[in-house]
Design a protein around this motif. Structure first.
Motif, PDB file in Angstrom:
ATOM      1  N   LEU A   1      81.513  15.044  34.014  1.00 58.53           N
ATOM      2  CA  LEU A   1      82.724  15.693  34.530  1.00 58.53           C
ATOM      3  C   LEU A   1      82.527  17.202  34.562  1.00 58.53           C
ATOM      4  O   LEU A   1      81.932  17.778  33.652  1.00 58.53           O
ATOM      5  CB  LEU A   1      83.910  15.385  33.619  1.00 58.53           C
ATOM      6  N   LEU A   2      83.028  17.814  35.613  1.00 52.51           N
ATOM      7  CA  LEU A   2      83.010  19.266  35.717  1.00 52.51           C
ATOM      8  C   LEU A   2      84.365  19.809  35.301  1.00 52.51           C
ATOM      9  O   LEU A   2      85.381  19.124  35.430  1.00 52.51           O
ATOM     10  CB  LEU A   2      82.727  19.695  37.159  1.00 52.51           C
ATOM     11  N   LYS A   3      84.381  21.046  34.859  1.00 52.14           N
ATOM     12  CA  LYS A   3      85.624  21.670  34.416  1.00 52.14           C
ATOM     13  C   LYS A   3      86.716  21.550  35.479  1.00 52.14           C
ATOM     14  O   LYS A   3      87.856  21.201  35.181  1.00 52.14           O
ATOM     15  CB  LYS A   3      85.355  23.136  34.097  1.00 52.14           C
ATOM     16  N   GLU A   4      86.338  21.819  36.745  1.00 52.85           N
ATOM     17  CA  GLU A   4      87.345  21.832  37.816  1.00 52.85           C
ATOM     18  C   GLU A   4      87.962  20.439  38.053  1.00 52.85           C
ATOM     19  O   GLU A   4      89.042  20.331  38.609  1.00 52.85           O
ATOM     20  CB  GLU A   4      86.736  22.363  39.113  1.00 52.85           C
ATOM     21  N   GLN A   5      87.248  19.406  37.628  1.00 51.94           N
ATOM     22  CA  GLN A   5      87.781  18.055  37.835  1.00 51.94           C
ATOM     23  C   GLN A   5      88.796  17.661  36.774  1.00 51.94           C
ATOM     24  O   GLN A   5      89.582  16.741  36.979  1.00 51.94           O
ATOM     25  CB  GLN A   5      86.638  17.035  37.821  1.00 51.94           C
ATOM     26  N   LEU A   6      88.771  18.340  35.643  1.00 50.83           N
ATOM     27  CA  LEU A   6      89.619  17.911  34.531  1.00 50.83           C
ATOM     28  C   LEU A   6      91.098  17.934  34.905  1.00 50.83           C
ATOM     29  O   LEU A   6      91.870  17.083  34.491  1.00 50.83           O
ATOM     30  CB  LEU A   6      89.370  18.775  33.293  1.00 50.83           C
ATOM     31  N   ARG A   7      91.471  18.933  35.736  1.00 53.42           N
ATOM     32  CA  ARG A   7      92.898  19.059  36.065  1.00 53.42           C
ATOM     33  C   ARG A   7      93.413  17.879  36.886  1.00 53.42           C
ATOM     34  O   ARG A   7      94.608  17.615  36.914  1.00 53.42           O
ATOM     35  CB  ARG A   7      93.204  20.392  36.728  1.00 53.42           C
ATOM     36  N   ASN A   8      92.474  17.166  37.528  1.00 54.37           N
ATOM     37  CA  ASN A   8      92.905  15.984  38.284  1.00 54.37           C
ATOM     38  C   ASN A   8      93.461  14.889  37.379  1.00 54.37           C
ATOM     39  O   ASN A   8      94.144  13.987  37.830  1.00 54.37           O
ATOM     40  CB  ASN A   8      91.738  15.402  39.078  1.00 54.37           C
ATOM     41  N   PHE A   9      93.080  14.941  36.116  1.00 56.14           N
ATOM     42  CA  PHE A   9      93.469  13.866  35.210  1.00 56.14           C
ATOM     43  C   PHE A   9      94.793  14.131  34.513  1.00 56.14           C
ATOM     44  O   PHE A   9      95.412  13.216  33.996  1.00 56.14           O
ATOM     45  CB  PHE A   9      92.389  13.641  34.151  1.00 56.14           C
ATOM     46  N   GLY A  10      95.201  15.369  34.431  1.00 62.50           N
ATOM     47  CA  GLY A  10      96.464  15.648  33.766  1.00 62.50           C
ATOM     48  C   GLY A  10      96.498  17.071  33.264  1.00 62.50           C
ATOM     49  O   GLY A  10      95.533  17.823  33.409  1.00 62.50           O
ATOM     50  N   LYS A  11      97.639  17.407  32.664  1.00 62.30           N
ATOM     51  CA  LYS A  11      97.804  18.782  32.186  1.00 62.30           C
ATOM     52  C   LYS A  11      97.277  18.953  30.771  1.00 62.30           C
ATOM     53  O   LYS A  11      96.839  20.035  30.397  1.00 62.30           O
ATOM     54  CB  LYS A  11      99.283  19.176  32.239  1.00 62.30           C
ATOM     55  N   LEU A  12      97.356  17.869  30.010  1.00 62.83           N
ATOM     56  CA  LEU A  12      96.848  17.925  28.641  1.00 62.83           C
ATOM     57  C   LEU A  12      95.920  16.736  28.425  1.00 62.83           C
ATOM     58  O   LEU A  12      96.365  15.586  28.434  1.00 62.83           O
ATOM     59  CB  LEU A  12      98.014  17.884  27.638  1.00 62.83           C
ATOM     60  N   LEU A  13      94.628  17.010  28.286  1.00 59.79           N
ATOM     61  CA  LEU A  13      93.656  15.947  28.034  1.00 59.79           C
ATOM     62  C   LEU A  13      93.329  15.944  26.558  1.00 59.79           C
ATOM     63  O   LEU A  13      93.138  17.009  25.968  1.00 59.79           O
ATOM     64  CB  LEU A  13      92.353  16.197  28.807  1.00 59.79           C
ATOM     65  N   CYS A  14      93.235  14.746  25.968  1.00 60.79           N
ATOM     66  CA  CYS A  14      92.808  14.688  24.571  1.00 60.79           C
ATOM     67  C   CYS A  14      91.592  13.781  24.470  1.00 60.79           C
ATOM     68  O   CYS A  14      91.638  12.617  24.869  1.00 60.79           O
ATOM     69  CB  CYS A  14      93.946  14.206  23.673  1.00 60.79           C
ATOM     70  N   PHE A  15      90.509  14.361  23.972  1.00 59.35           N
ATOM     71  CA  PHE A  15      89.255  13.623  23.822  1.00 59.35           C
ATOM     72  C   PHE A  15      89.296  12.875  22.491  1.00 59.35           C
ATOM     73  O   PHE A  15      89.375  13.499  21.435  1.00 59.35           O
ATOM     74  CB  PHE A  15      88.060  14.583  23.855  1.00 59.35           C
ATOM     75  N   THR A  16      89.277  11.546  22.569  1.00 58.32           N
ATOM     76  CA  THR A  16      89.392  10.751  21.348  1.00 58.32           C
ATOM     77  C   THR A  16      88.285  11.128  20.370  1.00 58.32           C
ATOM     78  O   THR A  16      88.534  11.414  19.205  1.00 58.32           O
ATOM     79  CB  THR A  16      89.310   9.250  21.695  1.00 58.32           C
ATOM     80  N   LYS A  17      87.052  11.122  20.868  1.00 55.92           N
ATOM     81  CA  LYS A  17      85.908  11.535  20.038  1.00 55.92           C
ATOM     82  C   LYS A  17      85.031  12.434  20.867  1.00 55.92           C
ATOM     83  O   LYS A  17      84.634  12.056  21.972  1.00 55.92           O
ATOM     84  CB  LYS A  17      85.064  10.319  19.645  1.00 55.92           C
ATOM     85  N   SER A  18      84.708  13.588  20.339  1.00 55.08           N
ATOM     86  CA  SER A  18      83.847  14.460  21.124  1.00 55.08           C
ATOM     87  C   SER A  18      82.933  15.278  20.226  1.00 55.08           C
ATOM     88  O   SER A  18      83.225  15.504  19.050  1.00 55.08           O
ATOM     89  CB  SER A  18      84.693  15.400  21.983  1.00 55.08           C
ATOM     90  N   TYR A  19      81.828  15.675  20.815  1.00 52.21           N
ATOM     91  CA  TYR A  19      80.915  16.635  20.185  1.00 52.21           C
ATOM     92  C   TYR A  19      80.942  17.872  21.058  1.00 52.21           C
ATOM     93  O   TYR A  19      80.945  17.771  22.291  1.00 52.21           O
ATOM     94  CB  TYR A  19      79.499  16.080  20.116  1.00 52.21           C
ATOM     95  N   VAL A  20      80.944  19.039  20.427  1.00 55.42           N
ATOM     96  CA  VAL A  20      80.983  20.287  21.192  1.00 55.42           C
ATOM     97  C   VAL A  20      79.793  21.143  20.788  1.00 55.42           C
ATOM     98  O   VAL A  20      79.568  21.391  19.597  1.00 55.42           O
ATOM     99  CB  VAL A  20      82.302  21.042  20.949  1.00 55.42           C
TER     100      VAL A  20
END
Ligand code: UDP
Length: 586
Positions: free
Chosen positions: A221-240
């Motif tokens: 996923l690209l940053k610009e695509q994230l907004r297509n999914f909603g205003k607030l996304l919550c990653f259940t499990k993530s590594y940063v």
């Protein structure tokens, strides 16, 4: 093709890309159809599937977990430059373009740095060390604030959130992104084939996005695509963040470019990665009994040209009595190039990102890097460093054009292609007269750009001369066997025995047993190194010995205490650890 493979994955996808409220599903439905990209299609299928299978309970469970437990973060690394963090319920506001940490009574934030989290950041989001455009941080909110916010959309995939550094340049793609992603994923077992990569640097896909797609089974996923999914996304499990363990070069942001001070990667890990990529690219390295040996000239077609390529190819073919072929990024697919390079005896190319493909060369091959006039090869060594990684087993030769008349410069091009017309006349004259670009910082030094974007007519005799001088042996891939990298263990049961003869003479007999692992190994040459130091002195006497005992009599004084260190060495270079120091009193 991508569409159909996606549909085949529906079952997997059903289990879940994104979980959301039914209302949001319907509200988004029309919008999503408009920008029907692959990612959106997956999302759509998932949401539709949720309508069918009514797995809304997951959503409520997730929402409840977020509301009650908040965000949890546990990191590795003492500094922002070596930190990778694992999160439960890390959120991202696509409106604010900020990550959000929700505090509750049971949220965890380790390290808990207080405001040091901003000095300068929690961590580097790309593998480039401490670059101020690549920092990661989050905003904080208490969980009750969720009541006033848009309903969160959950991303149930295990995600790796990171920045690509420069996805338009092949060297950067491999060095900064692909290798670090591959080894960050191998560090955490849940970052597997099903993991989702999320690129936050904000660039579009770039020319080589297909390479990133090889790293996980899911569309990145690209940053610009994230907004297509909603205003607030919550990653259940993530590594940063990304591991920097595999990087070998620093690009010159704070000091002139060069190899990293402490390189931690070897050919073994590089080749494990290239084998993985080649398998994904369906490239077979089938061994024919009499493989044809050949030389590859990797040519650039837009700039930094080799002006006499035909002549060069002919000369190489004649000198080495080998077929010589050219490849270029415009004429060959990346997979074809890798296929060709992976069996080549020699790779010849102008300095430039395409040379990162030497990662795919077989052991024993030769890399020949050509540098334009006034560009000192010693100052620009990303590809030399690849060749000299231990266990890459490549020979490296640099050739520099020293004849200005064989060079064509482009002072009138735009500055980023080496033009200098925008500079003051005096500065232009200085650059034109200069015989070598002085060391400089990245990334806009006009003299460097002017020189590196010259075209070159390669002086064949001088190239062949350095090739003959430097190439230790004619490439012979068939004969090449990787050297062992197995180190000896400690020598066992070290002992010393002293004897005094008269008042002036003494002897010291030192003995030991072979390292425990030696009895299971076939080692060509086993030697022992013994250091003898008189107690209280700064210097020591080193000895290399072939057997497991030795009697020292030279320089051994009576009634003196000696410290004795012993270690084993395999094949001249593979050092073992010293055994515990012996105290020997004569
Ligand atoms: N590139 C190419 N052909 C050219 C010039 C550039 O394929 O004639 C590619 C190059 O391999 C790299 C990207 O374009 O991936 C950027 O090239 P640039 O010259 O900016 O960087 P460099 O090669 O010096 O790292």
């Amino acid at each position: 093709m991508r569409g159909s493979s996606c549909r085949m994955n529906v079952a997997a996808v059903l289990n879940g890309l994104l979980v959301s409220v039914l209302a949001a599903v319907l509200w988004k439905y029309a919008k999503l159809r408009e920008h029907a990209s692959l990612v959106e299609e997956e999302l759509l299928l998932t949401r539709q599937s949720q309508e069918l299978s009514q797995v809304r309970i997951d959503y409520h469970a997730a929402l409840q977990a977020l509301q009650e437990k908040g965000t949890r973060m546990v990191c590795t690394g003492k500094m922002h430059t070596d930190r990778i963090c694992r999160f439960d319920y890390l959120c991202y506001s696509t409106e604010a373009e900020e990550f959000v940490f929700f505090h509750s009574n049971s949220s965890v934030m380790l390290p808990n740095l207080g405001s040091r989290r901003f000095q300068p950041a929690l961590l580097d989001l790309s593998s480039v060390e401490d670059h101020n455009t690549q920092y990661f941080n989050f905003l904080e909110l208490p969980t009750p604030a969720l009541k006033y916010m848009p309903k969160p959309v959950f991303v149930p995939d295990v995600t790796l959130i990171m920045n690509r550094f420069n996805p338009d340049n092949l060297m950067h793609i491999f060095h900064d992104d692909l290798l670090p992603i591959f080894y960050t994923m191998s560090q955490y077992s849940d970052l597997d084939e099903e993991a989702r990569l999320v690129f936050m640097e904000g660039w579009s896909e770039g020319a080589h996005f297909d390479l990133y797609r090889l790293l996980s089974g899911k569309q990145p996923l690209l940053k610009e695509q994230l907004r297509n999914f909603g205003k607030l996304l919550c990653f259940t499990k993530s590594y940063v963040g990304l591991s920097k363990m595999t990087t070998w070069y620093q690009y010159g942001f704070v000091q002139p470019q060069g190899p990293k001070a402490n390189i931690l990667v070897s050919g073994t890990e590089v080749r494990k990665f290239t084998r993985f990529l080649m398998a994904k690219l369906n490239i077979t390295k089938e061994e024919s009994p009499e493989p044809e040996e050949y030389i590859v000239v990797f040519s650039r077609s837009i700039n930094r040209l080799i002006l006499n390529e035909a002549e060069l190819i002919l000369a190489l073919a004649q000198e080495f009595q080998m077929k010589t072929i050219t490849v270029s990024l415009d004429e060959h697919s990346f997979a074809d190039i890798v296929q060709i390079i992976s069996k080549a005896s020699m790779l010849v190319s102008m300095h430039g990102a395409q040379l990162v493909t030497s990662l795919f060369l077989p052991r024993g091959a030769i890399v020949v890097e050509l540098f334009p006039y006034a560009v000192n090869p010693e100052h620009y060594t990303p590809y030399k460093t690849i060749a000299s990684l231990p266990g890459m087993d490549l020979q490296y030769v640099a050739w520099q054009n020293t004849k200005e008349e064989n060079s064509i410069a482009f002072p009138d091009r735009p500055w980023d292609q080496g033009g200098i017309a925008h500079l003051e006349k005096e500065e232009q004259d200085r650059i034109l007269k200069s015989k070598e670009v002085p060391r400089h910082l990245c990334c806009r030094n006009p003299e460097w750009l002017f020189r590196i974007y010259q075209d070159t007519s390669v002086d064949i005799p001088s190239l062949l001369e350095v090739l003959r001088q430097t190439v230790k042996s004619k490439p012979n891939l068939k004969k090449f066997k990787p050297a062992s990298t197995i180190h000896p263990g400690k020598v066992r049961e070290p002992k010393c025995q002293a004897s005094v003869q008269g008042t002036n003479e003494a002897k010291l007999t030192v003995s030991w047993q072979i390292p425990w692992n030696l009895k299971y190994l076939k080692v060509r040459e086993v030697k022992y190194e013994v250091w003898i130091q008189e107690q209280g002195e700064n210097t020591y006497m080193p000895y290399i010995l072939p057997h497991q005992n030795y009697t020292f009599s030279e320089n051994i004084k009576p009634f003196t205490t000696y410290l004795v260190w012993i270690r084993c060495i395999f094949n001249k270079t593979l050092l073992g650890p010293f055994a515990d120091v012996l105290m020997c009193r004569t």
